[in-house]
Motif scaffolding. Structure first.
Motif, PDB file in Angstrom:
ATOM      1  N   SER A  50       0.820  -1.392  -0.046  1.00 14.14           N
ATOM      2  CA  SER A  50      -0.147   0.017   0.034  1.00 14.14           C
ATOM      3  C   SER A  50       0.804   1.168  -0.081  1.00 14.14           C
ATOM      4  CB  SER A  50      -0.747   0.050   1.101  1.00 14.14           C
ATOM      5  OG  SER A  50      -0.379  -0.075   2.449  1.00 14.14           O
ATOM      6  N   ALA A  76      -3.827   4.054  -3.722  1.00  6.77           N
ATOM      7  CA  ALA A  76      -5.370   4.001  -3.662  1.00  6.77           C
ATOM      8  C   ALA A  76      -5.965   4.158  -4.978  1.00  6.77           C
ATOM      9  CB  ALA A  76      -5.684   4.771  -2.466  1.00  6.77           C
ATOM     10  N   ARG A  82      -6.999  -0.833   1.782  1.00 10.76           N
ATOM     11  CA  ARG A  82      -6.496  -1.938   2.983  1.00 10.76           C
ATOM     12  C   ARG A  82      -7.471  -1.698   4.325  1.00 10.76           C
ATOM     13  NH1 ARG A  82      -0.746  -1.072   5.424  1.00 10.76           N
ATOM     14  NH2 ARG A  82      -1.855  -2.522   6.871  1.00 10.76           N
ATOM     15  N   PHE A  84      -6.437  -2.007   8.737  1.00  5.65           N
ATOM     16  CA  PHE A  84      -5.332  -1.802   9.526  1.00  5.65           C
ATOM     17  C   PHE A  84      -5.558  -2.873  10.624  1.00  5.65           C
ATOM     18  CE2 PHE A  84      -5.091   2.126   7.329  1.00  5.65           C
ATOM     19  CZ  PHE A  84      -3.770   2.500   7.215  1.00  5.65           C
ATOM     20  N   GLN A  88      -7.311   1.984  12.261  1.00  3.83           N
ATOM     21  CA  GLN A  88      -6.976   3.431  12.098  1.00  3.83           C
ATOM     22  C   GLN A  88      -8.344   4.228  11.403  1.00  3.83           C
ATOM     23  OE1 GLN A  88      -2.981   3.709  10.390  1.00  3.83           O
ATOM     24  NE2 GLN A  88      -2.251   3.122  12.434  1.00  3.83           N
ATOM     25  N   GLY A 102     -13.934   6.872   2.066  1.00  2.00           N
ATOM     26  CA  GLY A 102     -13.837   6.188   1.051  1.00  2.00           C
ATOM     27  C   GLY A 102     -14.096   6.427  -0.100  1.00  2.00           C
ATOM     28  N   ARG A 167     -15.219   1.083   4.912  1.00  2.00           N
ATOM     29  CA  ARG A 167     -14.609   2.375   4.479  1.00  2.00           C
ATOM     30  C   ARG A 167     -13.707   1.822   3.363  1.00  2.00           C
ATOM     31  NH1 ARG A 167     -10.058   5.449   8.037  1.00  2.00           N
ATOM     32  NH2 ARG A 167      -8.920   3.488   7.736  1.00  2.00           N
ATOM     33  N   ALA A 168     -13.027   0.655   3.424  1.00  2.00           N
ATOM     34  CA  ALA A 168     -12.099   0.073   2.341  1.00  2.00           C
ATOM     35  C   ALA A 168     -13.034  -0.219   1.040  1.00  2.00           C
ATOM     36  CB  ALA A 168     -11.355  -1.121   2.797  1.00  2.00           C
ATOM     37  N   LEU A 171     -14.320   2.401  -1.379  1.00  2.00           N
ATOM     38  CA  LEU A 171     -13.350   2.977  -2.382  1.00  2.00           C
ATOM     39  C   LEU A 171     -13.419   2.150  -3.509  1.00  2.00           C
ATOM     40  CD1 LEU A 171      -9.983   4.089  -1.214  1.00  2.00           C
ATOM     41  CD2 LEU A 171      -9.807   2.633  -3.186  1.00  2.00           C
TER      42      LEU A 171
ATOM     43  N   ASP B 208      -6.068  10.815  11.570  1.00  2.00           N
ATOM     44  CA  ASP B 208      -5.301   9.748  11.063  1.00  2.00           C
ATOM     45  C   ASP B 208      -4.626   9.865   9.963  1.00  2.00           C
ATOM     46  OD1 ASP B 208      -3.747   7.419  10.781  1.00  2.00           O
ATOM     47  OD2 ASP B 208      -4.978   6.250  11.721  1.00  2.00           O
ATOM     48  N   ALA B 211      -3.730   6.770   7.582  1.00  2.00           N
ATOM     49  CA  ALA B 211      -5.046   6.214   7.313  1.00  2.00           C
ATOM     50  C   ALA B 211      -5.637   6.943   6.019  1.00  2.00           C
ATOM     51  CB  ALA B 211      -6.129   6.058   8.141  1.00  2.00           C
ATOM     52  N   GLU B 213      -4.065   8.858   3.875  1.00  2.00           N
ATOM     53  CA  GLU B 213      -2.998   8.709   2.807  1.00  2.00           C
ATOM     54  C   GLU B 213      -3.517   7.454   2.018  1.00  2.00           C
ATOM     55  OE1 GLU B 213       0.834   9.113   3.546  1.00  2.00           O
ATOM     56  OE2 GLU B 213       1.366   9.979   1.458  1.00  2.00           O
ATOM     57  N   VAL B 214      -3.715   6.452   2.798  1.00  2.00           N
ATOM     58  CA  VAL B 214      -4.005   5.033   2.233  1.00  2.00           C
ATOM     59  C   VAL B 214      -5.528   5.200   1.568  1.00  2.00           C
ATOM     60  CG1 VAL B 214      -4.630   2.637   2.951  1.00  2.00           C
ATOM     61  CG2 VAL B 214      -2.329   3.761   3.650  1.00  2.00           C
ATOM     62  N   MET B 215      -6.335   5.847   2.064  1.00  2.00           N
ATOM     63  CA  MET B 215      -7.600   6.031   1.247  1.00  2.00           C
ATOM     64  C   MET B 215      -7.783   7.070   0.281  1.00  2.00           C
ATOM     65  SD  MET B 215      -9.014   3.892   3.125  1.00  2.00           S
ATOM     66  CE  MET B 215     -10.683   3.837   2.241  1.00  2.00           C
ATOM     67  N   GLY B 216      -6.489   7.535  -0.179  1.00  2.00           N
ATOM     68  CA  GLY B 216      -6.385   8.259  -1.340  1.00  2.00           C
ATOM     69  C   GLY B 216      -6.518   9.824  -1.254  1.00  2.00           C
TER      70      GLY B 216
END
Lengths: 257, 356
Positions: A50, A76, A82, A84, A88, A102, A167-168, A171, B208, B211, B213-216
């Motif tokens: 990721s 993303a 992803r 956690f 998170q 998301g 949330r994931a 996306l 966070d 998190a 950033e990982v969600m875009g």
């Protein structure tokens, strides 16, 4: 061409080789699990996929495109989402807002559009409503209706895990990385989760990578399993073969003296 | 719980008829205010509204995005000087000068936002503090800005200056209406923005950032955007402030001012537009009215003056205001971390469930 593959992935922290030369391929729309004892590098692999860590060597390839070197937000956008290990979420936002985040990459509203959201028929409001509709389906799917307007920080652990999963999902990823989704859940919740993961695979047409300690679940739902120990691959095969492998048994149960 | 029939009802500006009613009532009250109160108080209200704009902007940065700024007096100064100088030297109409000054301020906000990508907490506080002080001293040493003597604002001209299309606004009451319209507009815009995609990204970064950033969420874009937006609000507030006070010098925009701005946001409630409005109102009122006239308080006043002379400053009450604000902030942080907004929420809950 494999849908998603990892080639010779490796990373060192100081003098420690956390992950060394790990390779695997995942077929589209299958469930692929990674197992291994604590500290064996499972989450590190996820962090490299990721984009949170930059691998020293190797490639992460999704549909022929190399992901290594991209920032997490770009990854993303390419379709990798992803969850956690230690949840998170955005604690001071509602469940609905967390899920809506998301949808971030699927929305366009910027400062001007957001500031001037006048009335129901403005472009911003329509985009917002359209995406809320998609999120409501996820709320229904994960049975989060009762908590949709609550703040995440006030939710019990199991619910938070689901919100993170939702949330994931929001996306609309091509590849979904689940890092110990069942940790801290009771047996009943675990059974539900197992069904949900199966449903996600079928309904949303998602490729799932799973890190999980619950062996019943792993053996029950995985199409293929990768076992690693101390950052090195032990075996990558179908569940029945992995179960029998002497090194896996040794890594989990210890060797017979 | 009321029934909802449409997803849009989730994101409506006025979540119910009651809210709409009271909002309209409040607006009507504000628009007719000059009829009820004397002119000095109108001046006070003008200052309050300027601070409301600034506090709302600062709250976007501090409360929503979770970054700190001790340099907002710097952006405030850029707005004030920018608007006045654009009107004096380039003869621009007021609104155009105001917007350009706001954009200049936003540009500086963007510049400050860049180091903020790597700095956190106390380090960011020091960096922004340095920015605020730098701006103050640069302005003080540069003749085009009027130097240490300060500058007076030109007549507030909404149209083209020195032409048949000139439209000069004079007097506190007329300026009041101008500022009121701008304030309402900017507060509503901020409220809209915080409920949509950009606002959610800000909150995500605060809660966070990994998190997010990982969600875009692109951290570079959204962190600098938050700084620029906050600086824009500060710049516009500064531009209006200049015309409210009609004279200012570099030391108007000192460090204490930056801290007072932060106090407004913390006392009002971090991460809430309504909170920022309430905080700015209360703190400005305290500063400009109550604390200035503290000697006149019965019994307490005399004691406070004595105390202040003995322990704080030889000239009496000059520092008392800052001490009082510090104490209020401490009290809020300890007893009601959500600020006045938290109190408001609890009151609403209490009355909703009354008498249980």
């Amino acid at each position: 061409m494999a849908h998603f593959k990892v080639e010779n992935l490796g990373i060192s922290f100081g003098g420690i080789r956390a992950v060394d030369n790990v390779s695997f391929e995942v077929k589209k729309n299958s469930i692929f699990s990674i197992i291994g004892p604590n500290g064996s590098g499972k989450t590190t692999i996820f962090n490299m996929i990721s984009g949170i860590y930059k691998p020293d060597s190797g490639r992460v390839v999704l549909e022929g495109e190399d992901m290594v070197g991209l920032r997490p937000d770009m990854i993303a956008r390419k379709g990798i989402a992803r969850t956690f290990q230690n949840i998170q979420l955005f604690g001071n936002a509602t469940v609905m807002d967390n899920l809506m985040l998301g949808r971030h990459i699927h929305m366009k509203t910027g400062i001007i559009g957001g500031a001037f959201m006048w009335g129901k028929w403005s472009g911003t409001a329509r985009e917002e409503v359209k995406n809320r509709e998609i999120v409501e389906h996820i709320v229904d799917f994960l049975e989060l209706q009762s908590v949709r307007d609550q703040f995440v920080s006030s939710l019990p652990y199991g619910k938070r895990k689901l919100v993170e999963l939702g949330r994931a999902l929001a996306l609309e990823p091509k590849v979904l990385l689940l890092d110990e989704p069942s940790a801290g859940m009771n047996t009943e919740e675990k059974d539900d989760l197992r069904i949900w993961i199966k449903d996600i695979q079928e309904d949303y047409q998602v490729t799932i990578l799973l890190i999980e300690h619950d062996m019943n679940m792993v053996m029950g739902i995985s199409d293929r399993i990768l076992a690693i120990n101390q950052g090195v691959e032990i075996i990558e095969d179908v569940p029945s073969e992995v179960q029998k492998h002497p090194d896996v048994i040794a890594a989990y149960l210890g060797e017979e003296e | 719980m009321d029934m909802k029939r449409d997803y849009y009802e989730d994101i409506e500006l006025f979540s119910s008829g009651t809210v709409l009613f009271w909002s309209v009532a409040f607006l009507v009250f504000l628009f007719t205010l000059p009829l009820y109160i004397p002119s000095y108080n109108i001046y006070l209200f003008n200052i309050i509204m300027v601070h409301v704009i600034l506090a709302v902007g600062l709250n976007i940065l501090v409360g929503y995005t979770g970054q700190i700024s001790l340099g907002h007096a710097g952006f405030f100064a850029i707005g004030a000087y920018g608007t006045a100088l654009l009107m004096i030297h380039l003869h621009l109409p007021f609104l155009m000068a105001l917007i350009i000054a706001g954009l200049i301020s936003a540009f500086f906000g963007f510049i400050i936002g860049l180091p903020a990508l790597r700095l956190e907490g106390p380090y960011l506080a020091i960096a922004t503090l340095g920015f605020g002080l730098t701006i103050m001293h640069i302005i003080g040493h540069w003749d085009i800005f009027g130097g240490r003597m300060g500058i007076s604002t030109p007549p507030l001209d909404l149209g083209l200056q020195n032409s048949p299309y000139s439209f000069v606004i004079e007097g506190d009451v007329k300026i009041y209406y101008l500022i009121l319209v701008i304030t309402v507009l900017m507060v509503v815009c901020a409220r809209n923005l915080m409920r949509t995609r950009v606002g959610r990204a800000f909150v995500a970064i605060r809660d966070d950032d990994i998190a997010a950033e990982v969600m875009g969420v692109n951290l570079t874009i959204f962190k600098t955007m938050s700084f620029a937006l906050s600086a824009f609000y500060a710049g516009v507030a500064g531009g209006l402030y200049g015309f409210v006070v009609s004279f200012f010098d570099p030391f108007t925009f000192n460090l204490i001012l930056s801290i007072v701005f932060l106090v407004m946001v913390v006392v009002g409630g971090l991460g809430s537009i309504l909170g920022a409005v309430m905080g700015a109102t209360l703190i400005t009122y305290l500063q400009f009215d109550l604390l200035k006239n503290v000697e006149e308080l019965p019994y307490m006043g005399e004691i406070l003056v004595q105390f202040s002379r003995k322990w704080l400053t030889v000239i009496g009450l000059a520092n008392f205001g800052s001490v009082a604000l510090g104490l209020i902030m401490l009290g809020i942080v300890i007893f009601e971390p959500l600020g006045m907004f938290g109190i408001w929420i609890r009151m609403k809950k209490y009355w909703k469930t009354w008498p249980f």
